[in-house]
Design a protein around this motif. Structure first.
Motif, PDB file in Angstrom:
ATOM      1  N   ASP A 129       1.871 -16.443 -17.240  1.00 44.22           N
ATOM      2  CA  ASP A 129       2.119 -16.843 -18.198  1.00 44.22           C
ATOM      3  C   ASP A 129       1.130 -17.228 -19.553  1.00 44.22           C
ATOM      4  O   ASP A 129       1.588 -17.935 -20.222  1.00 44.22           O
ATOM      5  CB  ASP A 129       3.255 -17.871 -17.969  1.00 44.22           C
ATOM      6  CG  ASP A 129       2.069 -19.237 -17.681  1.00 44.22           C
ATOM      7  OD1 ASP A 129       0.629 -18.960 -17.264  1.00 44.22           O
ATOM      8  OD2 ASP A 129       2.837 -20.521 -17.242  1.00 44.22           O
ATOM      9  N   ASN A 130      -0.334 -15.995 -19.073  1.00 45.79           N
ATOM     10  CA  ASN A 130      -0.891 -16.887 -19.980  1.00 45.79           C
ATOM     11  C   ASN A 130      -1.898 -18.213 -20.118  1.00 45.79           C
ATOM     12  O   ASN A 130      -2.297 -18.273 -20.763  1.00 45.79           O
ATOM     13  CB  ASN A 130      -0.731 -15.769 -21.268  1.00 45.79           C
ATOM     14  CG  ASN A 130      -0.184 -14.110 -21.519  1.00 45.79           C
ATOM     15  OD1 ASN A 130      -1.214 -13.575 -20.478  1.00 45.79           O
ATOM     16  ND2 ASN A 130       0.762 -13.564 -21.683  1.00 45.79           N
ATOM     17  N   ILE A 131      -1.316 -18.770 -19.207  1.00 43.25           N
ATOM     18  CA  ILE A 131      -1.895 -19.724 -19.567  1.00 43.25           C
ATOM     19  C   ILE A 131      -2.931 -20.498 -17.571  1.00 43.25           C
ATOM     20  O   ILE A 131      -2.192 -20.280 -17.292  1.00 43.25           O
ATOM     21  CB  ILE A 131      -0.971 -21.555 -19.630  1.00 43.25           C
ATOM     22  CG1 ILE A 131      -0.437 -20.954 -20.162  1.00 43.25           C
ATOM     23  CG2 ILE A 131      -1.286 -22.902 -19.422  1.00 43.25           C
ATOM     24  CD1 ILE A 131      -0.762 -21.343 -22.210  1.00 43.25           C
ATOM     25  N   LEU A 132      -4.355 -20.586 -17.981  1.00 48.57           N
ATOM     26  CA  LEU A 132      -5.121 -20.961 -16.883  1.00 48.57           C
ATOM     27  C   LEU A 132      -4.394 -22.129 -15.660  1.00 48.57           C
ATOM     28  O   LEU A 132      -3.837 -23.147 -16.625  1.00 48.57           O
ATOM     29  CB  LEU A 132      -5.935 -21.140 -17.404  1.00 48.57           C
ATOM     30  CG  LEU A 132      -7.233 -19.682 -18.373  1.00 48.57           C
ATOM     31  CD1 LEU A 132      -8.549 -20.310 -18.484  1.00 48.57           C
ATOM     32  CD2 LEU A 132      -6.889 -18.203 -17.615  1.00 48.57           C
ATOM     33  N   ASP A 133      -4.526 -21.796 -14.557  1.00 44.79           N
ATOM     34  CA  ASP A 133      -3.948 -23.036 -13.365  1.00 44.79           C
ATOM     35  C   ASP A 133      -4.602 -24.264 -14.101  1.00 44.79           C
ATOM     36  O   ASP A 133      -3.850 -25.395 -13.434  1.00 44.79           O
ATOM     37  CB  ASP A 133      -4.386 -22.407 -12.379  1.00 44.79           C
ATOM     38  CG  ASP A 133      -3.542 -21.546 -11.746  1.00 44.79           C
ATOM     39  OD1 ASP A 133      -2.966 -20.748 -12.678  1.00 44.79           O
ATOM     40  OD2 ASP A 133      -3.973 -20.743 -11.012  1.00 44.79           O
ATOM     41  N   ALA A 134      -5.947 -24.449 -14.743  1.00 41.06           N
ATOM     42  CA  ALA A 134      -6.575 -25.379 -14.644  1.00 41.06           C
ATOM     43  C   ALA A 134      -5.818 -26.445 -15.771  1.00 41.06           C
ATOM     44  O   ALA A 134      -5.996 -27.655 -16.043  1.00 41.06           O
ATOM     45  CB  ALA A 134      -8.362 -24.997 -15.601  1.00 41.06           C
ATOM     46  N   ALA A 157       9.557 -17.662 -21.666  1.00 47.28           N
ATOM     47  CA  ALA A 157       8.498 -17.980 -22.984  1.00 47.28           C
ATOM     48  C   ALA A 157       8.258 -19.029 -22.095  1.00 47.28           C
ATOM     49  O   ALA A 157       8.533 -20.313 -21.802  1.00 47.28           O
ATOM     50  CB  ALA A 157       9.143 -17.468 -23.839  1.00 47.28           C
ATOM     51  N   VAL A 158       6.918 -19.784 -22.623  1.00 47.45           N
ATOM     52  CA  VAL A 158       5.906 -20.759 -21.924  1.00 47.45           C
ATOM     53  C   VAL A 158       5.501 -21.985 -23.678  1.00 47.45           C
ATOM     54  O   VAL A 158       4.760 -20.767 -24.037  1.00 47.45           O
ATOM     55  CB  VAL A 158       5.049 -20.713 -20.667  1.00 47.45           C
ATOM     56  CG1 VAL A 158       6.392 -20.430 -19.873  1.00 47.45           C
ATOM     57  CG2 VAL A 158       4.089 -20.030 -21.133  1.00 47.45           C
ATOM     58  N   ASP A 159       5.082 -22.833 -23.873  1.00 48.77           N
ATOM     59  CA  ASP A 159       4.383 -23.508 -24.710  1.00 48.77           C
ATOM     60  C   ASP A 159       3.134 -22.980 -24.140  1.00 48.77           C
ATOM     61  O   ASP A 159       2.115 -23.071 -23.249  1.00 48.77           O
ATOM     62  CB  ASP A 159       5.645 -24.538 -24.849  1.00 48.77           C
ATOM     63  CG  ASP A 159       5.013 -25.610 -23.538  1.00 48.77           C
ATOM     64  OD1 ASP A 159       4.362 -25.299 -22.462  1.00 48.77           O
ATOM     65  OD2 ASP A 159       5.618 -26.560 -23.700  1.00 48.77           O
ATOM     66  N   GLY A 160       2.288 -24.219 -25.108  1.00 50.00           N
ATOM     67  CA  GLY A 160       0.391 -24.095 -24.116  1.00 50.00           C
ATOM     68  C   GLY A 160       0.225 -25.465 -23.665  1.00 50.00           C
ATOM     69  O   GLY A 160      -0.570 -24.139 -22.580  1.00 50.00           O
ATOM     70  N   THR A 161       1.381 -25.101 -22.828  1.00 47.24           N
ATOM     71  CA  THR A 161       0.583 -26.163 -21.458  1.00 47.24           C
ATOM     72  C   THR A 161       2.080 -25.195 -20.270  1.00 47.24           C
ATOM     73  O   THR A 161       1.432 -25.435 -18.834  1.00 47.24           O
ATOM     74  CB  THR A 161       1.249 -28.047 -21.355  1.00 47.24           C
ATOM     75  OG1 THR A 161       3.264 -27.910 -21.726  1.00 47.24           O
ATOM     76  CG2 THR A 161       0.648 -28.449 -22.111  1.00 47.24           C
ATOM     77  N   GLY A 162       2.104 -24.049 -20.507  1.00 50.26           N
ATOM     78  CA  GLY A 162       2.864 -23.730 -19.079  1.00 50.26           C
ATOM     79  C   GLY A 162       4.062 -23.591 -18.505  1.00 50.26           C
ATOM     80  O   GLY A 162       4.356 -23.031 -17.848  1.00 50.26           O
ATOM     81  N   CYS A 163       4.655 -24.700 -19.489  1.00 52.06           N
ATOM     82  CA  CYS A 163       5.935 -25.182 -19.104  1.00 52.06           C
ATOM     83  C   CYS A 163       7.385 -24.075 -19.819  1.00 52.06           C
ATOM     84  O   CYS A 163       7.009 -23.925 -21.121  1.00 52.06           O
ATOM     85  CB  CYS A 163       6.668 -26.323 -19.645  1.00 52.06           C
ATOM     86  SG  CYS A 163       5.415 -27.546 -18.748  1.00 52.06           S
ATOM     87  N   THR A 164       8.281 -24.443 -19.807  1.00 51.79           N
ATOM     88  CA  THR A 164       9.470 -22.873 -20.227  1.00 51.79           C
ATOM     89  C   THR A 164       9.566 -23.447 -21.616  1.00 51.79           C
ATOM     90  O   THR A 164       9.841 -25.121 -21.521  1.00 51.79           O
ATOM     91  CB  THR A 164      10.593 -22.928 -19.734  1.00 51.79           C
ATOM     92  OG1 THR A 164      10.030 -22.453 -17.836  1.00 51.79           O
ATOM     93  CG2 THR A 164      11.352 -22.186 -19.616  1.00 51.79           C
ATOM     94  N   LEU A 165       9.510 -23.161 -22.189  1.00 50.46           N
ATOM     95  CA  LEU A 165      10.097 -23.355 -23.465  1.00 50.46           C
ATOM     96  C   LEU A 165      11.811 -22.888 -23.726  1.00 50.46           C
ATOM     97  O   LEU A 165      12.651 -22.191 -23.228  1.00 50.46           O
ATOM     98  CB  LEU A 165      10.143 -22.012 -24.669  1.00 50.46           C
ATOM     99  CG  LEU A 165       7.770 -22.531 -25.193  1.00 50.46           C
ATOM    100  CD1 LEU A 165       7.882 -21.397 -26.006  1.00 50.46           C
ATOM    101  CD2 LEU A 165       8.547 -23.719 -25.930  1.00 50.46           C
TER     102      LEU A 165
END
Length: 351
Positions: free
Chosen positions: A202-207, A219-227
């Motif tokens: 989702d283009n957000i690193l696991d860390a 689609a996700v936000d900056g923390t990798g959660c669904t928008l």
């Protein structure tokens, strides 16, 4: 004889110890002790026919530790000897006292020590003794220690050879010099390069991903959660009627079922059914007919499981003509029931 043999054995064991960690360095200390003294004095000159034997007592001492290895002390002991008067043929106790000074050598600066000293003994008459012995001290706290020791006493004036033992408790005013635990070198930190990982793509690193395993379609936000977004959803209904009729035709039942399903999916919604007629006929009659048409659709929704308090009907007659032409087609278009329902639904944003 048994006590003297034990004293010699303790002395040999203590002197065989070679290495002990230093426990204290310079400082002053005071203490109290219990004392046992084994005497064998026969026919003392000051009182003929008097034999003096063992004694128990207590005493006080004060000392100073000059270094890891050397200390010195003064002591005073109050003694109570067991004596036998041959002339009188009876036993009694004789009070005595001992005062003197000792030098102590601490083996390798540790808890075992050897001692030598000179003592003045006042029992019936005065006698001077040289003494030598061994001892052990144990620190209970940083400043409080107990000690136990035994010594051989050699008389200078009378040539008596005696043994004694002490058990004491002392308070030390010096500083603790126990060697500190060796400082272990800090472990070497080896940096290992780790390739960044994005497990759910989702283009957000696991860390940094607070919502792992989000669906690929979201689609996700900056923390990798669904928008999510609010979206307006609507449903409309149009039921037409023949001239001067209020019954619902079978062909509209599926449309009414769709409205019922919408109301069930969104239980907070309500519906307003608006009944209409054409301009043919009297206005008052058309008002009543339009209300009957709206009520007919309402009955069908109720039959489909919708609560009546969620349905409102109104008859508008010919007030809101959809087509104002004076033709058969226009009249047919105006004979109707309409409903428009809308609500806000929170839906996922798709990639």
């Amino acid at each position: 004889m048994k006590l003297k043999s034990l004293t010699i054995a303790i002395a040999l064991a203590a002197t065989s110890v070679s290495t002990f960690a230093a426990d204290k360095q310079e400082g002053f200390y005071i203490g109290a002790f219990g004392d046992y003294y084994d005497a064998s004095w026969e026919n003392m000159s000051a009182q003929a026919g008097l034999d003096v034997n063992e004694s128990t007592g207590f005493g006080l001492e004060a000392g100073y530790r000059f270094s890891d290895f050397w200390s010195a002390r003064l002591e005073y002991a109050d003694l109570d000897f067991n004596a036998f008067d041959k002339a009188a043929g009876n036993r009694n106790n004789i009070d005595g006292s001992r005062f003197g000074i000792d030098a102590l050598y601490h083996l390798d600066g540790g808890p075992f020590y050897g001692l030598v000293g000179i003592k003045s003994m006042d029992v019936v008459d005065d006698n001077t003794f040289l003494n030598a012995g061994v001892g052990y001290r144990h620190f209970i706290t940083d400043n409080l220690f107990a000690n136990v020791e035994t010594a051989v006493y050699q008389g200078i004036d009378k040539g008596y050879t005696d043994v004694g033992a002490k058990l004491g408790i002392n308070y030390f005013f010096g500083q603790n010099t126990m060697p500190a635990e060796p400082v272990q070198p800090a472990p070497e930190v080896v940096e290992v390069m780790v390739e960044p990982v994005d497990s759910d793509n989702d283009n957000i690193l696991d860390a940094d991903d607070k919502c792992p395993n989000t669906p690929m379609t979201d689609a996700v936000d900056g923390t990798g959660c669904t928008l999510y977004e609010d979206k307006e959803v609507t449903v409309s209904l149009l039921v037409t009627f023949p001239n001067d009729k209020a019954a619902v035709s079978q062909r509209y039942l599926d449309d009414i079922d769709q409205v019922a399903s919408f109301l069930k999916d969104y239980p907070d919604t309500t519906v307003l059914l608006e009944g209409h007629t054409s301009a043919v006929g009297k206005a008052t009659y058309n008002k009543m007919l339009s209300k009957k048409r709206a009520d007919s659709v309402a009955k069908q929704l109720i039959a489909d499981g919708i609560a009546s308090d969620r349905i409102t009907t109104v008859g508008l007659g010919e007030e809101r003509l959809k087509n104002e032409a004076n033709t058969a087609a226009a009249h047919a278009e105006n004979r109707r029931v309409e409903a428009h329902i809308k609500t806000i639904k929170t839906v996922k944003v798709l990639r």
